[in-house]
Design an enzyme around this catalytic site. Structure first.
Site, PDB file in Angstrom:
ATOM      1  N   ARG A  47     -24.295 -65.296  22.557  1.00 33.22           N
ATOM      2  CA  ARG A  47     -25.643 -65.159  21.976  1.00 33.22           C
ATOM      3  C   ARG A  47     -26.682 -64.958  23.078  1.00 33.22           C
ATOM      4  O   ARG A  47     -27.606 -64.161  22.938  1.00 33.22           O
ATOM      5  CB  ARG A  47     -25.981 -66.395  21.131  1.00 33.22           C
ATOM      6  CG  ARG A  47     -25.199 -66.434  19.839  1.00 33.22           C
ATOM      7  CD  ARG A  47     -25.177 -67.816  19.204  1.00 33.22           C
ATOM      8  NE  ARG A  47     -26.500 -68.331  18.940  1.00 33.22           N
ATOM      9  CZ  ARG A  47     -26.788 -69.631  18.782  1.00 33.22           C
ATOM     10  NH1 ARG A  47     -25.823 -70.527  18.875  1.00 33.22           N
ATOM     11  NH2 ARG A  47     -28.006 -70.011  18.546  1.00 33.22           N
TER      12      ARG A  47
ATOM     13  N   LYS B 247     -37.590 -72.340  19.943  1.00 30.15           N
ATOM     14  CA  LYS B 247     -38.455 -71.664  18.959  1.00 30.15           C
ATOM     15  C   LYS B 247     -38.652 -72.532  17.711  1.00 30.15           C
ATOM     16  O   LYS B 247     -39.771 -72.704  17.236  1.00 30.15           O
ATOM     17  CB  LYS B 247     -37.849 -70.314  18.540  1.00 30.15           C
ATOM     18  CG  LYS B 247     -37.673 -69.333  19.691  1.00 30.15           C
ATOM     19  CD  LYS B 247     -37.063 -68.027  19.228  1.00 30.15           C
ATOM     20  CE  LYS B 247     -35.665 -68.139  18.670  1.00 30.15           C
ATOM     21  NZ  LYS B 247     -34.620 -68.596  19.609  1.00 30.15           N
TER      22      LYS B 247
END
Ligand code: AP5
Length: 224
Positions: free
Chosen positions: A178, A16
């Site tokens: 995560r 990202k």
């Protein structure tokens, strides 16, 4: 050019931040906020909230929704992005259903709702290999990879020459946590955005595949 209010979704390490830097270079009227960078800046500045945030990030948990929503709303106001002419990109926020509905509430008041959500779909086995080679420049959030995007001088930021660091949450155990959290949150987010007809997925594992698709898609929909 139509205003673009874009959310970039994707697993940790899916790229990202890397894709955001490319968008900022090619679409000069777009600005970006990375939730991770905002949190790391709070930690670095050793604010009270930064000390609290640090505990969540270190062990790979999400920062509580109310803290995140408050920080992001403040940042959107500070940058004067709560208006329908602004073009911007959010990297990393919202990432839970609660944050998504809270963001819509805040944006809805100014008539400036998100008009595009793009999910980066990258094989999670590939992601784990990338993370071991990731180094960052903490003050700016610039991201390097020793294999894919190495700094010009080893372990030094290209722009400032300052030392690069490893993120405290980039070890194998925390990273897996995560990923697990992402995998449990992404379903409700897809369900939330898909009926709004603003959701688009881009798949690819290699450096040359994702950005050309993202750039073409944004140019076609919003102009360049
Ligand atoms: P955050 O900083 O947002 O991390 P993340 O979402 O886990 O994503 P990453 O920054 O790890 O990866 P990325 O997708 O940006 O990939 P990158 O471009 O670096 O959040 C950190 C923490 O903050 C969270 O765990 C949470 O605790 C908290 N937090 C943040 N937002 C929150 C929220 N909204 N709510 C609650 N808590 C929140 O790329 C990865 C590596 O791969 C790099 O080395 C890069 O150079 C390399 N690479 C990228 N693309 C390619 C490619 N195409 N080919 C080869 N290598 C590539």
């Amino acid at each position: 050019m139509k205003p673009l209010r874009l959310l970039l979704l994707g697993a940790p390490g899916s790229g990202k931040g890397t894709q955001t830097s490319k968008v900022l270079k090619d679409f000069s009227h777009i600005k970006a906020i990375s939730s991770g960078d905002i949190l790391r800046q709070q930690i670095n500045a050793q604010t009270n909230i930064g000390k609290e945030i640090s505990r969540y990030i270190k062990n790979g948990s999400l920062v509580p929704d109310e803290i995140m929503a408050r920080l992001l709303e403040t940042e959107l106001q500070r940058r004067r992005w709560l208006n329908r002419d602004a073009s911007w990109l959010l990297d990393g926020f919202p990432r839970t259903f609660t944050q998504a509905s809270k963001l819509d509430e805040v944006l809805g008041k100014s008539g400036a709702n998100l008009n595009q959500v793009v999910e980066l779909d990258v094989d999670q086995k590939v992601i784990l290999q990338r993370i071991e080679a990731r180094w960052i420049h903490l003050p700016s959030g610039r991201v390097y990879n020793l294999d894919y995007n190495p700094p010009k001088v080893p372990f030094k930021d290209d722009i400032t020459g300052e030392p690069l660091s490893k993120r405290s949450d980039d070890n194998a155990e925390t990273f897996q946590k995560r990923l697990d959290i992402y995998n449990s949150e992404i379903g409700p987010l897809r369900d939330y955005y898909k009926p709004k007809n603003i959701f688009h997925t881009i798949s690819g594992n290699s450096s040359d595949i994702i950005y050309p698709q993202l750039s073409r898609y944004l140019s076609e929909k919003f102009g360049s």
